[in-house]
Design a protein around this motif. Sequence first.
Motif, PDB file in Angstrom:
ATOM      1  N   ASN A  22      75.669 -33.673   5.969  1.00  7.17           N
ATOM      2  CA  ASN A  22      76.496 -33.327   4.824  1.00  7.17           C
ATOM      3  C   ASN A  22      77.592 -32.341   5.210  1.00  7.17           C
ATOM      4  O   ASN A  22      77.636 -31.830   6.338  1.00  7.17           O
ATOM      5  N   ASP A  23      78.484 -32.073   4.270  1.00  5.18           N
ATOM      6  CA  ASP A  23      79.645 -31.243   4.558  1.00  5.18           C
ATOM      7  C   ASP A  23      79.259 -29.823   4.964  1.00  5.18           C
ATOM      8  O   ASP A  23      79.939 -29.199   5.791  1.00  5.18           O
ATOM      9  N   ASP A  24      78.179 -29.302   4.398  1.00  8.65           N
ATOM     10  CA  ASP A  24      77.746 -27.952   4.764  1.00  8.65           C
ATOM     11  C   ASP A  24      77.312 -27.888   6.226  1.00  8.65           C
ATOM     12  O   ASP A  24      77.624 -26.921   6.933  1.00  8.65           O
ATOM     13  N   VAL A  25      76.606 -28.913   6.678  1.00  7.32           N
ATOM     14  CA  VAL A  25      76.163 -28.947   8.071  1.00  7.32           C
ATOM     15  C   VAL A  25      77.364 -29.137   8.997  1.00  7.32           C
ATOM     16  O   VAL A  25      77.444 -28.521  10.067  1.00  7.32           O
ATOM     17  N   VAL A  26      78.299 -29.981   8.583  1.00  8.55           N
ATOM     18  CA  VAL A  26      79.523 -30.160   9.367  1.00  8.55           C
ATOM     19  C   VAL A  26      80.250 -28.826   9.520  1.00  8.55           C
ATOM     20  O   VAL A  26      80.685 -28.448  10.623  1.00  8.55           O
ATOM     21  N   ALA A  27      80.376 -28.099   8.423  1.00  8.40           N
ATOM     22  CA  ALA A  27      81.064 -26.803   8.462  1.00  8.40           C
ATOM     23  C   ALA A  27      80.349 -25.828   9.392  1.00  8.40           C
ATOM     24  O   ALA A  27      80.995 -25.090  10.153  1.00  8.40           O
ATOM     25  N   GLU A  28      79.022 -25.819   9.354  1.00  7.59           N
ATOM     26  CA  GLU A  28      78.262 -24.906  10.201  1.00  7.59           C
ATOM     27  C   GLU A  28      78.408 -25.280  11.677  1.00  7.59           C
ATOM     28  O   GLU A  28      78.572 -24.410  12.543  1.00  7.59           O
ATOM     29  N   CYS A  29      78.382 -26.564  11.987  1.00  3.77           N
ATOM     30  CA  CYS A  29      78.475 -27.012  13.381  1.00  3.77           C
ATOM     31  C   CYS A  29      79.855 -26.762  13.980  1.00  3.77           C
ATOM     32  O   CYS A  29      79.993 -26.612  15.196  1.00  3.77           O
ATOM     33  N   THR A  30      80.877 -26.745  13.141  1.00  2.00           N
ATOM     34  CA  THR A  30      82.250 -26.599  13.632  1.00  2.00           C
ATOM     35  C   THR A  30      82.781 -25.176  13.505  1.00  2.00           C
ATOM     36  O   THR A  30      83.922 -24.908  13.880  1.00  2.00           O
ATOM     37  N   ARG A  31      81.959 -24.278  12.990  1.00  2.00           N
ATOM     38  CA  ARG A  31      82.400 -22.896  12.768  1.00  2.00           C
ATOM     39  C   ARG A  31      82.620 -22.169  14.090  1.00  2.00           C
ATOM     40  O   ARG A  31      81.829 -22.263  15.004  1.00  2.00           O
ATOM     41  N   ASP A  32      83.728 -21.402  14.165  1.00  2.00           N
ATOM     42  CA  ASP A  32      84.030 -20.549  15.320  1.00  2.00           C
ATOM     43  C   ASP A  32      84.057 -21.327  16.635  1.00  2.00           C
ATOM     44  O   ASP A  32      83.563 -20.860  17.671  1.00  2.00           O
ATOM     45  N   VAL A  33      84.656 -22.495  16.606  1.00  2.00           N
ATOM     46  CA  VAL A  33      84.743 -23.327  17.812  1.00  2.00           C
ATOM     47  C   VAL A  33      86.190 -23.354  18.304  1.00  2.00           C
ATOM     48  O   VAL A  33      87.096 -23.716  17.547  1.00  2.00           O
ATOM     49  N   SER A  34      86.392 -22.976  19.548  1.00  2.00           N
ATOM     50  CA  SER A  34      87.728 -23.047  20.131  1.00  2.00           C
ATOM     51  C   SER A  34      87.802 -24.003  21.317  1.00  2.00           C
ATOM     52  O   SER A  34      88.882 -24.281  21.825  1.00  2.00           O
ATOM     53  N   ARG A  35      86.633 -24.505  21.778  1.00  2.00           N
ATOM     54  CA  ARG A  35      86.616 -25.436  22.904  1.00  2.00           C
ATOM     55  C   ARG A  35      85.636 -26.571  22.595  1.00  2.00           C
ATOM     56  O   ARG A  35      84.442 -26.332  22.386  1.00  2.00           O
ATOM     57  N   VAL A  36      86.152 -27.785  22.587  1.00  2.00           N
ATOM     58  CA  VAL A  36      85.353 -28.964  22.231  1.00  2.00           C
ATOM     59  C   VAL A  36      85.389 -29.968  23.382  1.00  2.00           C
ATOM     60  O   VAL A  36      86.465 -30.255  23.928  1.00  2.00           O
ATOM     61  N   ALA A  37      84.230 -30.488  23.735  1.00  2.00           N
ATOM     62  CA  ALA A  37      84.142 -31.617  24.655  1.00  2.00           C
ATOM     63  C   ALA A  37      83.610 -32.811  23.864  1.00  2.00           C
ATOM     64  O   ALA A  37      82.682 -32.665  23.068  1.00  2.00           O
ATOM     65  N   VAL A  38      84.210 -33.967  24.073  1.00  2.00           N
ATOM     66  CA  VAL A  38      83.799 -35.172  23.350  1.00  2.00           C
ATOM     67  C   VAL A  38      83.422 -36.250  24.368  1.00  2.00           C
ATOM     68  O   VAL A  38      84.265 -36.686  25.156  1.00  2.00           O
ATOM     69  N   LEU A  39      82.154 -36.625  24.367  1.00  2.00           N
ATOM     70  CA  LEU A  39      81.677 -37.706  25.224  1.00  2.00           C
ATOM     71  C   LEU A  39      81.675 -38.987  24.405  1.00  2.00           C
ATOM     72  O   LEU A  39      80.965 -39.085  23.407  1.00  2.00           O
TER      73      LEU A  39
END
Length: 261
Positions: free
Chosen positions: A2-19
């Motif tokens: 859900n959107d709350d979990v998405v917000a928590e997982c993406t909080r304070d992120v400045s470096r993302v790796a996508v496999l």
Amino acid sequence: MNDDVVAECTRDVSRVAVLTGAGISTDSGIPDYRGPNGVWTRDPAAAEVFTCTRFMSDPTVRARFWRTYLGHAAWHAEPNPAHRALAALESNGPAIRILTQNIDGLHQKAGSAPRKVLELHGGMREVVCTGCRTRTPTADTLERVAAGEADPRCTACGGILKLGVVLFGENLDPNTVALAEKVAQACQLMLAVGSSLQVEPAASLCAVAVNAGARLVIVNRDPTPYDHLAVGLVREPIGVALPRITAALAAAPPDATPVSR
């Protein structure tokens, strides 16, 4: 998720790796390999075409390989919303690096900078001679196949030609693996998108990221061997889920850690 979990997982992120794996390209008309309607699920024998030992030793296997790529859907495929969402994040969000198991080039076609896309298993746009190592455009070899050459050979040395991809039984380029591991170790969030996470060493990049302190979010229709390491599991369609996640990353305020793009 859900959107709350998405917000928590993406909080304070400045470096993302996508496999990314084959599942990110199915909406572009390119079938995956191991899904319910995957190429190898429907025809298990087709996998042997991608085995290095068989390819190098059997001209009939090579002939089948080239016929497969002569009409491959990737030649005419266009990026879908998931590819475009990742490309858009480059200019409107945290620093991003894409580690792809795919050979179709759709990340670059969507607008992702080539220097930010690491093709772990190579790419289908070039052919390499296994003898003299000369690289030529794949289109040149496929023209010869279309004209009737079942097993075209190198015009320079007569060696066996191979698509510029890693076949089963071949090792990944060690420099590519080392760079991918550095990216995984440096990220704060690892998104594993559309991959069964059954092919190593690419799949183990998830563990590398988690062991270095990153959050892992897996976006895949089916369970994977790395689900137990993830803080979020997303089963909804990738073309829906990934734009939602990237929008959250673009909207979330970054942490204070300076980072080079």
